[in-house]
Enzyme design. Structure first.
Site, PDB file in Angstrom:
ATOM      1  CG  ASP A  92     -66.365  -0.391 -64.996  1.00 14.52           C
ATOM      2  OD1 ASP A  92     -65.688   0.247 -65.650  1.00 14.52           O
ATOM      3  OD2 ASP A  92     -66.452  -0.370 -63.838  1.00 14.52           O
ATOM      4  CG  PHE A 108     -62.097  -2.230 -58.778  1.00 18.47           C
ATOM      5  CD1 PHE A 108     -62.357  -2.341 -57.269  1.00 18.47           C
ATOM      6  CD2 PHE A 108     -61.796  -1.108 -59.194  1.00 18.47           C
ATOM      7  CE1 PHE A 108     -61.950  -1.152 -56.416  1.00 18.47           C
ATOM      8  CE2 PHE A 108     -61.285   0.069 -58.405  1.00 18.47           C
ATOM      9  CZ  PHE A 108     -61.421   0.103 -57.246  1.00 18.47           C
ATOM     10  CE  LYS A 123     -58.408   2.776 -64.346  1.00 21.81           C
ATOM     11  NZ  LYS A 123     -57.628   2.967 -63.245  1.00 21.81           N
TER      12      LYS A 123
END
Ligand SMILES: Cc1ncc(COP(=O)(O)O)c(C=O)c1O
Length: 387
Positions: A220, A135, A249
């Site tokens: 990622d 994702f 994040k």
């Protein structure tokens, strides 16, 4: 409770219903605890979606943000900013060579969009190889790289040139990596997919394949970065360094920010005006990011993550109903012998927040890096009772 009453209680009456919302409305947080409007406390092992790296409202981060807000709230990238330079230096200091340049953006998906563009422009190629289960965000190119089918379908019509291989299968990646592939993009630990890891040889193999075929390797690290796995970045682990790393994040402890770490070689080919964003690298986010790095260093949080992770793993392994604990550091997947949702809800009723995953039997722990031993023990006791 009626649907309308529930919607209004969790603030959805005038908000677009983007997420399935938990039945709590939070008012404040401190360290690894958040409190709802009625004053009930919750031990937060979800970290606001892996974001609250230094914990909620860390005083050092709050001080840095408020001082910056009083000094200069915003100016864009057409000017230099001391705080932007300091934030970039602080992050680059922890990046393994040849990753040396920082491009600040605003979110994880924007970081991935730009990393793919950097790889395409550096190679003159079009395609991107990503992995089943991965994702990478919800904007056009990032969602087209999703290995979770239900997300990729939401982005249709997808950006052309995306290919998918099974995660962990080097032969499959080899077969798909031809001269049109600009980049191989992966989460080094697939979080949403249920915290799936791969062997060290897999990372070595991908690096070798990319070097041999002239493709760029992108990690990622939106979830694995900024200390979550017990080292500052996953990049460098097993001696493998990608060409590009994407971050978001936990990077600024909750102030929206993303970043791309770029290798010396790729950075050398970038000319002014090719990449940009108005808000990326703004002073407020940079102050938060610089303070986040400082807190990780000064409070020994990488060591805290490694120690805490061992305690969590050892405790969970003893509980009936736990089949397996996957992942590294404070990115852990608890594989249960039963559906996770009722367990998550029972923990919430006891004042503990944990995350779900794409697999119904896997719960995820993404706690603040400041989580303490006594908090881990409180969670383990509650988990034992619930199971
Ligand atoms: C691994 C990974 N990459 C990218 C993203 C997208 O980040 P953002 O929501 O900040 O766009 C996420 C978000 O959950 C993620 O987990």
């Amino acid at each position: 409770m009626s649907r309308a009453a529930q919607a209004s209680e969790t603030g959805m009456a005038s908000e677009l219903p983007t997420y399935t919302r938990w039945p709590i409305t939070l008012a404040r947080g401190e360290g690894s605890t958040v409190w709802d409007e009625a004053g009930k406390g919750y031990l937060d092992l979800y970290g606001g979606h892996a974001v609250a790296s230094t914990g909620h409202a860390h005083p050092e981060v709050v001080r840095a943000i408020s001082e910056q807000a009083k000094t200069l709230l915003f100016y864009s990238n057409v000017v230099g900013l001391g705080i932007r330079t300091r934030a970039a230096d602080a992050i680059a200091r922890h990046a393994p060579a040849p990753l040396s340049k920082v491009f600040f953006v605003n979110s994880g998906t924007e970081a991935n969009e730009n990393a793919m563009r950097l790889a395409r422009r550096a190679t003159g190629r079009t395609d991107v190889l990503s992995f089943h289960g991965g994702f990478h965000g919800r904007t056009a190119d990032a969602i087209s790289a999703a290995g979770l089918e239900k997300y990729r379908a939401l982005g249709e019509p997808n950006v052309p040139g995306h290919r998918l291989a099974p995660f962990g299968d080097l032969g499959a990646a080899d077969a798909l990596l031809d001269g049109r592939v600009a980049a191989v993009l992966l989460e080094p630990i697939q979080s949403l997919a249920g915290v799936l890891t791969a062997a060290p040889e897999y990372f070595h193999g991908l690096r070798r394949l990319c070097d041999g075929r002239g493709a760029k390797l992108i990690y990622d690290e939106v979830q694995t970065g900024f200390g979550r796995t017990g080292t500052f970045f996953f990049a460098g682990r097993h001696g493998v360094v990608p060409d590009l790393v994407t971050l978001a994040k936990g990077i600024a402890s909750g102030v929206p920010m993303g970043a791309v770490l770029v290798s010396e070689e790729i950075a050398a080919g970038v000319k002014p005006e090719e990449y940009g964003t108005t808000f990326g690298g703004g002073p407020l986010a940079c102050a938060a990011a610089e303070a986040t790095v400082r807190v990780i260093e000064s409070e020994g949080l990488l060591e805290n993550v490694r120690r805490g992770s061992e305690r969590l793993r050892a405790g969970l392994a003893k509980l009936p109903g736990v089949r397996e604990v996957r992942g590294e550091g404070f990115l852990l997947g608890i594989v249960l012998d039963r559906p996770g949702k009722p367990v998550r809800e029972a923990l919430m009723a006891r004042g503990i927040l944990v995350g779900g995953s794409d697999l119904p039997d896997v719960l995820r722990l993404l706690p603040p890096l400041v989580l303490r031993e006594e908090e881990i023990d409180r969670f383990l006791a509650a988990m034992g009772e619930v199971l």
